[in-house]
Design a protein around this motif. Structure first.
Motif, PDB file in Angstrom:
ATOM      1  N   UNK A  43       0.850  -1.191   0.000  1.00 24.14           N
ATOM      2  CA  UNK A  43       0.000   0.000   0.000  1.00 24.14           C
ATOM      3  C   UNK A  43       0.886   1.242   0.000  1.00 24.14           C
ATOM      4  N   UNK A  44       0.810   1.999  -1.081  1.00 26.27           N
ATOM      5  CA  UNK A  44       1.611   3.212  -1.247  1.00 26.27           C
ATOM      6  C   UNK A  44       0.709   4.443  -1.163  1.00 26.27           C
ATOM      7  N   UNK A  45       1.283   5.550  -0.722  1.00 19.93           N
ATOM      8  CA  UNK A  45       0.568   6.827  -0.757  1.00 19.93           C
ATOM      9  C   UNK A  45       0.417   7.253  -2.215  1.00 19.93           C
ATOM     10  N   UNK A  46      -0.673   7.940  -2.513  1.00 19.13           N
ATOM     11  CA  UNK A  46      -0.981   8.373  -3.860  1.00 19.13           C
ATOM     12  C   UNK A  46      -0.851   9.890  -3.972  1.00 19.13           C
ATOM     13  N   UNK A  47      -0.075  10.369  -4.926  1.00 15.20           N
ATOM     14  CA  UNK A  47       0.169  11.809  -5.099  1.00 15.20           C
ATOM     15  C   UNK A  47      -1.130  12.566  -5.384  1.00 15.20           C
ATOM     16  N   UNK A  48      -2.010  12.011  -6.192  1.00 13.69           N
ATOM     17  CA  UNK A  48      -3.277  12.687  -6.493  1.00 13.69           C
ATOM     18  C   UNK A  48      -4.129  12.859  -5.241  1.00 13.69           C
ATOM     19  N   UNK A  49      -4.207  11.820  -4.421  1.00  8.52           N
ATOM     20  CA  UNK A  49      -4.980  11.917  -3.182  1.00  8.52           C
ATOM     21  C   UNK A  49      -4.364  12.957  -2.254  1.00  8.52           C
ATOM     22  N   UNK A  50      -3.041  12.980  -2.192  1.00  4.77           N
ATOM     23  CA  UNK A  50      -2.329  13.962  -1.368  1.00  4.77           C
ATOM     24  C   UNK A  50      -2.649  15.383  -1.832  1.00  4.77           C
ATOM     25  N   UNK A  51      -2.559  15.626  -3.129  1.00  3.72           N
ATOM     26  CA  UNK A  51      -2.847  16.960  -3.668  1.00  3.72           C
ATOM     27  C   UNK A  51      -4.310  17.343  -3.470  1.00  3.72           C
ATOM     28  N   UNK A  52      -5.213  16.405  -3.705  1.00  5.07           N
ATOM     29  CA  UNK A  52      -6.646  16.667  -3.544  1.00  5.07           C
ATOM     30  C   UNK A  52      -6.973  17.060  -2.107  1.00  5.07           C
ATOM     31  N   UNK A  53      -6.404  16.360  -1.142  1.00  2.00           N
ATOM     32  CA  UNK A  53      -6.671  16.690   0.260  1.00  2.00           C
ATOM     33  C   UNK A  53      -6.134  18.064   0.624  1.00  2.00           C
ATOM     34  N   UNK A  54      -5.026  18.459   0.035  1.00  4.52           N
ATOM     35  CA  UNK A  54      -4.491  19.786   0.328  1.00  4.52           C
ATOM     36  C   UNK A  54      -5.320  20.894  -0.325  1.00  4.52           C
TER      37      UNK A  54
END
Length: 139
Positions: free
Chosen positions: A14-25
């Motif tokens: 399970x890896x962190x996802x850059x899109x999810x990270x950006x969306x949350x910010x």
């Protein structure tokens, strides 16, 4: 499925996802900007727009400094445990609850310990995989 050194079967990584990270910010920015603008306006500040600028600056700084740590987080689900950053290891039999919160997954043990797997592309799929592995291990 590959093997770990202790002969565990790896079910998923399970890896962190850059899109999810950006969306949350982006969501954090919107909440912060609206809240700060509203607060400054309610207090009678003649320049409530500065709340939007402050929120943008604060969220950008957070986005920049937290990114490397957040994107490096990797969790591994095996047939016996879930393990991840900072040598965290959760035996599947000790997992009481698993639930999604936005792009994160919260794992709660019977002892009340809580773990967050953050910024996931498919949090619901991760919840289902963890619960399935736990239930198979307990059968």
């Amino acid at each position: 499925m590959s093997q770990t050194a202790t002969d565990e079967q790896i079910i998923m990584t399970i890896h962190a996802d850059r899109r999810a990270y950006n969306r949350e910010h982006v969501v954090l920015f919107l909440i912060g900007a609206i809240s700060m603008y509203g607060t400054l306006w309610a207090l009678g500040n003649p320049f409530p727009w500065t709340g939007i600028v402050g929120a943008a600056f604060a969220i950008f700084i957070r986005w920049f400094y937290v990114a490397s740590e957040a994107m490096d987080a990797v969790w591994t689900l095996t047939d016996t445990r879930l393990y991840g950053p900072s040598e965290r290891s959760i035996p599947l039999a000790s997992i009481k609850t698993v639930r999604s919160l936005f792009s994160a997954v919260q794992v709660i043990t019977h002892n009340g310990d809580k773990y967050m797997l953050k910024y996931l592309a498919d949090p619901e799929g991760t919840v289902n995989a963890i619960l399935s592995a736990r239930d198979r291990g307990m059968a």
